[in-house]
Structure formats: C-alpha cells, structure tokens
Design a protein around this motif. Sequence first.
Motif, PDB file in Angstrom:
ATOM      1  N   ARG A 144      49.751  36.610   6.453  1.00 30.42           N
ATOM      2  CA  ARG A 144      48.541  36.751   5.645  1.00 30.42           C
ATOM      3  C   ARG A 144      47.513  37.607   6.370  1.00 30.42           C
ATOM      4  NH1 ARG A 144      47.410  32.983   1.569  1.00 30.42           N
ATOM      5  NH2 ARG A 144      45.231  32.889   2.202  1.00 30.42           N
ATOM      6  N   SER A 145      47.386  37.419   7.688  1.00 28.41           N
ATOM      7  CA  SER A 145      46.406  38.172   8.460  1.00 28.41           C
ATOM      8  C   SER A 145      46.722  39.666   8.430  1.00 28.41           C
ATOM      9  CB  SER A 145      46.385  37.671   9.907  1.00 28.41           C
ATOM     10  OG  SER A 145      45.526  38.459  10.706  1.00 28.41           O
ATOM     11  N   VAL A 146      47.994  40.005   8.615  1.00 27.52           N
ATOM     12  CA  VAL A 146      48.411  41.410   8.616  1.00 27.52           C
ATOM     13  C   VAL A 146      48.171  42.039   7.253  1.00 27.52           C
ATOM     14  CG1 VAL A 146      50.419  42.939   8.754  1.00 27.52           C
ATOM     15  CG2 VAL A 146      50.093  41.145  10.469  1.00 27.52           C
ATOM     16  N   ILE A 147      48.533  41.328   6.200  1.00 28.46           N
ATOM     17  CA  ILE A 147      48.354  41.845   4.842  1.00 28.46           C
ATOM     18  C   ILE A 147      46.872  42.041   4.531  1.00 28.46           C
ATOM     19  CG2 ILE A 147      48.623  41.290   2.389  1.00 28.46           C
ATOM     20  CD1 ILE A 147      51.277  39.877   3.201  1.00 28.46           C
ATOM     21  N   GLU A 148      46.027  41.102   4.968  1.00 32.10           N
ATOM     22  CA  GLU A 148      44.586  41.232   4.728  1.00 32.10           C
ATOM     23  C   GLU A 148      44.012  42.444   5.468  1.00 32.10           C
ATOM     24  OE1 GLU A 148      42.627  39.543   2.595  1.00 32.10           O
ATOM     25  OE2 GLU A 148      44.510  38.650   1.921  1.00 32.10           O
ATOM     26  N   GLN A 149      44.511  42.711   6.685  1.00 39.24           N
ATOM     27  CA  GLN A 149      44.054  43.892   7.422  1.00 39.24           C
ATOM     28  C   GLN A 149      44.405  45.174   6.670  1.00 39.24           C
ATOM     29  OE1 GLN A 149      44.839  44.049  11.757  1.00 39.24           O
ATOM     30  NE2 GLN A 149      45.466  41.910  11.568  1.00 39.24           N
ATOM     31  N   ALA A 150      45.637  45.242   6.181  1.00 38.97           N
ATOM     32  CA  ALA A 150      46.068  46.429   5.443  1.00 38.97           C
ATOM     33  C   ALA A 150      45.267  46.585   4.153  1.00 38.97           C
ATOM     34  CB  ALA A 150      47.565  46.342   5.145  1.00 38.97           C
ATOM     35  N   LYS A 151      45.018  45.480   3.475  1.00 46.39           N
ATOM     36  CA  LYS A 151      44.205  45.528   2.261  1.00 46.39           C
ATOM     37  C   LYS A 151      42.814  46.065   2.569  1.00 46.39           C
ATOM     38  CE  LYS A 151      43.939  41.859  -0.234  1.00 46.39           C
ATOM     39  NZ  LYS A 151      43.884  40.428  -0.581  1.00 46.39           N
ATOM     40  N   GLY A 152      42.234  45.609   3.672  1.00 48.25           N
ATOM     41  CA  GLY A 152      40.902  46.056   4.051  1.00 48.25           C
ATOM     42  C   GLY A 152      40.852  47.560   4.273  1.00 48.25           C
ATOM     43  N   MET A 153      41.883  48.102   4.914  1.00 50.25           N
ATOM     44  CA  MET A 153      41.940  49.549   5.137  1.00 50.25           C
ATOM     45  C   MET A 153      41.947  50.297   3.808  1.00 50.25           C
ATOM     46  SD  MET A 153      44.728  49.922   8.209  1.00 50.25           S
ATOM     47  CE  MET A 153      44.358  49.410   9.888  1.00 50.25           C
ATOM     48  N   LEU A 154      42.780  49.849   2.887  1.00 53.47           N
ATOM     49  CA  LEU A 154      42.888  50.510   1.590  1.00 53.47           C
ATOM     50  C   LEU A 154      41.586  50.388   0.802  1.00 53.47           C
ATOM     51  CD1 LEU A 154      46.475  49.295   0.634  1.00 53.47           C
ATOM     52  CD2 LEU A 154      45.810  51.629   1.202  1.00 53.47           C
ATOM     53  N   MET A 155      40.936  49.249   0.900  1.00 51.87           N
ATOM     54  CA  MET A 155      39.684  49.035   0.181  1.00 51.87           C
ATOM     55  C   MET A 155      38.603  50.007   0.650  1.00 51.87           C
ATOM     56  SD  MET A 155      39.737  44.848   0.174  1.00 51.87           S
ATOM     57  CE  MET A 155      38.057  44.666  -0.463  1.00 51.87           C
ATOM     58  N   VAL A 156      38.537  50.220   1.971  1.00 46.78           N
ATOM     59  CA  VAL A 156      37.518  51.115   2.525  1.00 46.78           C
ATOM     60  C   VAL A 156      37.834  52.573   2.197  1.00 46.78           C
ATOM     61  CG1 VAL A 156      36.507  52.009   4.662  1.00 46.78           C
ATOM     62  CG2 VAL A 156      36.836  49.546   4.377  1.00 46.78           C
ATOM     63  N   VAL A 157      39.078  52.975   2.421  1.00 51.99           N
ATOM     64  CA  VAL A 157      39.446  54.379   2.236  1.00 51.99           C
ATOM     65  C   VAL A 157      39.364  54.802   0.771  1.00 51.99           C
ATOM     66  CG1 VAL A 157      41.344  56.037   2.410  1.00 51.99           C
ATOM     67  CG2 VAL A 157      40.875  54.471   4.300  1.00 51.99           C
ATOM     68  N   TYR A 158      39.863  53.955  -0.135  1.00 53.83           N
ATOM     69  CA  TYR A 158      39.913  54.331  -1.547  1.00 53.83           C
ATOM     70  C   TYR A 158      38.762  53.755  -2.372  1.00 53.83           C
ATOM     71  CZ  TYR A 158      44.657  55.918  -0.500  1.00 53.83           C
ATOM     72  OH  TYR A 158      45.744  56.575   0.032  1.00 53.83           O
ATOM     73  N   GLU A 159      37.919  52.945  -1.740  1.00 55.23           N
ATOM     74  CA  GLU A 159      36.784  52.318  -2.425  1.00 55.23           C
ATOM     75  C   GLU A 159      37.263  51.532  -3.649  1.00 55.23           C
ATOM     76  OE1 GLU A 159      34.017  55.467  -3.261  1.00 55.23           O
ATOM     77  OE2 GLU A 159      33.297  55.543  -1.197  1.00 55.23           O
ATOM     78  N   ILE A 160      38.175  50.617  -3.402  1.00 56.17           N
ATOM     79  CA  ILE A 160      38.774  49.811  -4.470  1.00 56.17           C
ATOM     80  C   ILE A 160      38.637  48.333  -4.125  1.00 56.17           C
ATOM     81  CG2 ILE A 160      40.424  51.560  -5.227  1.00 56.17           C
ATOM     82  CD1 ILE A 160      42.522  50.268  -3.433  1.00 56.17           C
ATOM     83  N   PRO A 161      38.708  47.445  -5.139  1.00 57.32           N
ATOM     84  CA  PRO A 161      38.625  46.008  -4.876  1.00 57.32           C
ATOM     85  C   PRO A 161      39.902  45.468  -4.234  1.00 57.32           C
ATOM     86  CG  PRO A 161      38.995  46.411  -7.202  1.00 57.32           C
ATOM     87  CD  PRO A 161      38.744  47.751  -6.580  1.00 57.32           C
ATOM     88  N   ALA A 162      39.832  44.224  -3.790  1.00 63.88           N
ATOM     89  CA  ALA A 162      40.948  43.617  -3.057  1.00 63.88           C
ATOM     90  C   ALA A 162      42.231  43.543  -3.869  1.00 63.88           C
ATOM     91  CB  ALA A 162      40.540  42.223  -2.581  1.00 63.88           C
ATOM     92  N   ASP A 163      42.120  43.212  -5.177  1.00 64.29           N
ATOM     93  CA  ASP A 163      43.345  43.058  -5.959  1.00 64.29           C
ATOM     94  C   ASP A 163      44.068  44.377  -6.165  1.00 64.29           C
ATOM     95  OD1 ASP A 163      41.315  43.975  -7.550  1.00 64.29           O
ATOM     96  OD2 ASP A 163      41.771  42.689  -9.264  1.00 64.29           O
ATOM     97  N   ARG A 164      43.300  45.480  -6.280  1.00 63.96           N
ATOM     98  CA  ARG A 164      43.937  46.792  -6.415  1.00 63.96           C
ATOM     99  C   ARG A 164      44.609  47.205  -5.107  1.00 63.96           C
ATOM    100  NH1 ARG A 164      42.880  45.660 -10.735  1.00 63.96           N
ATOM    101  NH2 ARG A 164      45.013  44.955 -10.383  1.00 63.96           N
ATOM    102  N   ALA A 165      43.976  46.872  -3.978  1.00 64.15           N
ATOM    103  CA  ALA A 165      44.572  47.175  -2.678  1.00 64.15           C
ATOM    104  C   ALA A 165      45.890  46.417  -2.516  1.00 64.15           C
ATOM    105  CB  ALA A 165      43.601  46.809  -1.552  1.00 64.15           C
ATOM    106  N   PHE A 166      45.900  45.173  -2.962  1.00 65.50           N
ATOM    107  CA  PHE A 166      47.126  44.375  -2.882  1.00 65.50           C
ATOM    108  C   PHE A 166      48.213  44.977  -3.763  1.00 65.50           C
ATOM    109  CE2 PHE A 166      49.880  40.789  -4.049  1.00 65.50           C
ATOM    110  CZ  PHE A 166      50.199  40.305  -2.793  1.00 65.50           C
ATOM    111  N   ASP A 167      47.812  45.452  -4.953  1.00 62.40           N
ATOM    112  CA  ASP A 167      48.777  46.078  -5.857  1.00 62.40           C
ATOM    113  C   ASP A 167      49.440  47.286  -5.211  1.00 62.40           C
ATOM    114  OD1 ASP A 167      48.229  44.239  -7.805  1.00 62.40           O
ATOM    115  OD2 ASP A 167      46.850  45.521  -8.930  1.00 62.40           O
ATOM    116  N   ILE A 168      48.665  48.057  -4.438  1.00 64.98           N
ATOM    117  CA  ILE A 168      49.223  49.231  -3.751  1.00 64.98           C
ATOM    118  C   ILE A 168      50.278  48.801  -2.741  1.00 64.98           C
ATOM    119  CG2 ILE A 168      48.708  51.109  -2.133  1.00 64.98           C
ATOM    120  CD1 ILE A 168      45.992  51.382  -3.506  1.00 64.98           C
ATOM    121  N   LEU A 169      49.982  47.759  -1.982  1.00 64.18           N
ATOM    122  CA  LEU A 169      50.956  47.270  -0.996  1.00 64.18           C
ATOM    123  C   LEU A 169      52.222  46.766  -1.679  1.00 64.18           C
ATOM    124  CD1 LEU A 169      48.585  45.305   1.431  1.00 64.18           C
ATOM    125  CD2 LEU A 169      49.638  47.537   1.821  1.00 64.18           C
TER     126      LEU A 169
END
Length: 212
Positions: A144-169
């Motif tokens: 969970r920690s690793v996935i949350e870190q990756a989500k955070g990166m995507l959220m910042v770079v693409y300016e998207i919410p958490a659920d969209r970042a998760f969808d990308i992963l």
Amino acid sequence: MAIETELGPTSESGAPHRVGGFLYHRIGDRWEWSDAVARIHGYAPGQIVPTTKLLLSHKHPDDLRHVTQTLHAIRTSGGPFSSRHRIIDTTGATRSVVVVGDRIVDESGDVVGSSGFYIDITESVGPTVKESVDEMVNEITVSRSVIEQAKGMLMVVYEIPADRAFDILVWRSQETNTKLKSVAEQLITRVRGNFHVSTVLRNRFDQILLHH
C-alpha cells in the motif's frame, strides 16, 4: 476502482493464504469485494452484491459484537483498523479471517470510504498463525505504501485526483501483465533515476513547505 487480488504466500505449515481486497464507499453505503473475498464467504464471483447486512450475517455469533463495532468505525470515523474474527460461509463452515484496512480520502482530504484486505487464515495452525499473519499484514502495508507513493507522483505531475492516478497504475498493470505493486515500484525507481527537480522548482517547494 479496481481491486487487486492474488494468492498469497504459504505459511510454514504449507497452507496457502487466500487474500482479497474490499472497498467501502460512504456515499450510498456501498461495498465492493474481490472474487477472492466472495469465495471466502462461499459465493461465486459476481453472484451477490455485498452489503453491510450481508457481511454481518456471515459473522460468527461469538464475534458479532466485536465485528459490528469495527464495521461501525469503518463506516463513520474511518482510520486504520484490523480485526481477527470468524465468519460462517454459505456452506456453514467456519473460517478464520484477518481484516486489515485504512480510510480512503479524496483530493480535498475528506474521508470518502475505506479499503483493505481479507486474509483467510483458516488452515494456519499452531504457533505459526501469528507469525504468518504478521508477515501478510507487513506485506500488505508495504504494498500500500509503495502504491500510494506512485499515486502521489502521478497526481503531482499530471495534476489529477487520487482515483485517476490509481486508474493509470491499474492500466499499466494490465497492459504489461505486471502486479500493481511491481508497476508502482518500477515507476518510483525510474523516476528517482531519471527525473531531476531543478533548483528553481526545489526552491519554490521549500517556500511552500515553510510558509504554508
């Protein structure tokens, strides 16, 4: 939101641990569970839609009060939780499970639900139970920690919410036929090795951090 499931590692006794995910949405008081969690309760995948009433109906009578309190906390205050209790599946068999989870927040920081995992430890016996459960909980926490870190990166770079970042992963996981945790780990490793923040951006971040 997709729920990742897989067959977990075996215990020292050689018994496999069945692991499956669940999601709880406050809006609509709605539950989702993975195929593995459905099977733990004795249902075929897609056979039934889980509800709070259904979940409580499967709890062992001696554990019902404890589980009712846990479910109430999940549905109201959220926050990290864990529970070891027994359920009775559709065949009448008693199964021992460990349920671990944490709250889900939206981009505004509001709690919108909970997510976590069921671990079926029915076939774990003797002194190996605590050790095997601890190993599984630790593995889940790390994942969970690793996935949350990756989500955070995507959220910042693409300016998207958490659920969209998760969808990308999840999309990358499906496209590459790779476990979600591995996709997140690879992204973090590659970003650290190839993505460098300029001094200007770092200074701006320092100012935001120190003066917010």
